[in-house]
Motif scaffolding. Structure first.
Motif, PDB file in Angstrom:
ATOM      1  N   ALA A   1       0.813  -1.220   0.000  1.00 20.79           N
ATOM      2  CA  ALA A   1       0.000   0.000   0.000  1.00 20.79           C
ATOM      3  C   ALA A   1       0.845   1.268   0.000  1.00 20.79           C
ATOM      4  O   ALA A   1       0.299   2.372   0.039  1.00 20.79           O
ATOM      5  N   PHE A   2       2.168   1.134  -0.069  1.00 21.43           N
ATOM      6  CA  PHE A   2       3.035   2.301   0.065  1.00 21.43           C
ATOM      7  C   PHE A   2       2.998   3.235  -1.142  1.00 21.43           C
ATOM      8  O   PHE A   2       2.995   4.446  -0.985  1.00 21.43           O
ATOM      9  N   TYR A   3       2.986   2.681  -2.326  1.00 21.42           N
ATOM     10  CA  TYR A   3       2.991   3.503  -3.540  1.00 21.42           C
ATOM     11  C   TYR A   3       1.593   3.590  -4.134  1.00 21.42           C
ATOM     12  O   TYR A   3       0.791   2.664  -4.000  1.00 21.42           O
ATOM     13  N   GLU A   4       1.332   4.716  -4.819  1.00 19.35           N
ATOM     14  CA  GLU A   4       0.103   4.814  -5.592  1.00 19.35           C
ATOM     15  C   GLU A   4       0.163   3.739  -6.668  1.00 19.35           C
ATOM     16  O   GLU A   4       1.227   3.440  -7.206  1.00 19.35           O
ATOM     17  N   GLU A   5      -0.968   3.161  -6.961  1.00 20.66           N
ATOM     18  CA  GLU A   5      -1.008   2.058  -7.915  1.00 20.66           C
ATOM     19  C   GLU A   5      -0.379   2.448  -9.244  1.00 20.66           C
ATOM     20  O   GLU A   5      -0.693   3.482  -9.828  1.00 20.66           O
ATOM     21  N   GLY A   6       0.530   1.615  -9.706  1.00 18.20           N
ATOM     22  CA  GLY A   6       1.173   1.809 -11.009  1.00 18.20           C
ATOM     23  C   GLY A   6       2.223   2.906 -11.047  1.00 18.20           C
ATOM     24  O   GLY A   6       2.623   3.327 -12.121  1.00 18.20           O
ATOM     25  N   SER A   7       2.690   3.397  -9.875  1.00 14.40           N
ATOM     26  CA  SER A   7       3.687   4.466  -9.882  1.00 14.40           C
ATOM     27  C   SER A   7       4.680   4.281  -8.742  1.00 14.40           C
ATOM     28  O   SER A   7       4.564   3.368  -7.940  1.00 14.40           O
ATOM     29  N   LYS A   8       5.630   5.169  -8.681  1.00 11.31           N
ATOM     30  CA  LYS A   8       6.583   5.215  -7.571  1.00 11.31           C
ATOM     31  C   LYS A   8       6.326   6.453  -6.714  1.00 11.31           C
ATOM     32  O   LYS A   8       7.229   6.950  -6.037  1.00 11.31           O
ATOM     33  N   ASN A   9       5.097   6.932  -6.728  1.00  9.61           N
ATOM     34  CA  ASN A   9       4.694   8.040  -5.866  1.00  9.61           C
ATOM     35  C   ASN A   9       4.163   7.468  -4.557  1.00  9.61           C
ATOM     36  O   ASN A   9       3.355   6.540  -4.555  1.00  9.61           O
ATOM     37  N   ILE A  10       4.612   8.059  -3.455  1.00 11.47           N
ATOM     38  CA  ILE A  10       4.147   7.610  -2.144  1.00 11.47           C
ATOM     39  C   ILE A  10       2.649   7.883  -2.047  1.00 11.47           C
ATOM     40  O   ILE A  10       2.174   8.961  -2.414  1.00 11.47           O
TER      41      ILE A  10
END
Length: 177
Positions: free
Chosen positions: A150-159
């Protein structure tokens, strides 16, 4: 105020720890806080030994830096129920301050963050809390065990928003007087 962000990972590749370090550094500096980043992998901290005749210069520098910061944020992935072994080894060297006024990390506030796949990151936080408290630091009553799924937004490397919110709560508590 001076905040140390202690990245206890020993990986040199771009990873979760780097994303966290960047987030804390950018956010705290935006609040006017002086931030010092200590990436363990960038320092040559030898194995701790009570038999060491001379304390290595890298250790002396580390101990001075850790003790000179008002607040700390400790970051570690979960490794077999605890923090990274090299991180614990680094902290063991704080014993050289035992005879100084206000030894170890006396009265320094510490925020604890650990991450893992699944829900076991809290065991790493428990491990770090024991070490921090033994070093006379004051750990926050709020820590952040990160579930990597659950750390990253789905499909990205954004917290994710959820973890940004948790990190902001930890920083707010850390900066309180």
């Amino acid at each position: 105020m001076r905040v140390l962000v202690f990245n206890g990972t020993i990986s040199t590749r771009l990873n979760t720890a780097n994303h966290m370090v960047d987030y804390f550094k950018t956010t705290l500096e935006g609040m006017g806080v002086e931030v010092v980043v200590y990436n363990l992998v960038d320092h040559n901290i030898p194995f701790f030994s009570e038999d060491a005749v001379d304390t290595p210069p890298a250790v002396l520098d580390m101990v001075d830096l850790f003790r000179s910061c008002d607040r700390h944020i400790w970051l570690s992935p979960l490794y077999h129920g605890g923090m990274v072994g090299a991180m614990k080894n680094c902290l063991d060297w704080l014993i050289i301050s035992a005879r100084e006024k206000g030894p170890y990390l006396d009265r320094i506030k510490v925020a604890l963050i650990c991450w893992a796949y699944g829900g076991n990151a809290s065991t790493g936080i428990d491990n770090m809390r024991v070490v921090a408290n033994t070093l006379r630091a004051w750990t926050l009553p709020y820590s952040v065990p990160v579930v990597m799924q659950a750390f990253y937004e789905e499909g990205s490397k954004n917290i994710s928003f959820e973890y940004k919110e948790k990190f902001e709560r930890a920083m707010s508590l850390l900066l309180e007087n």
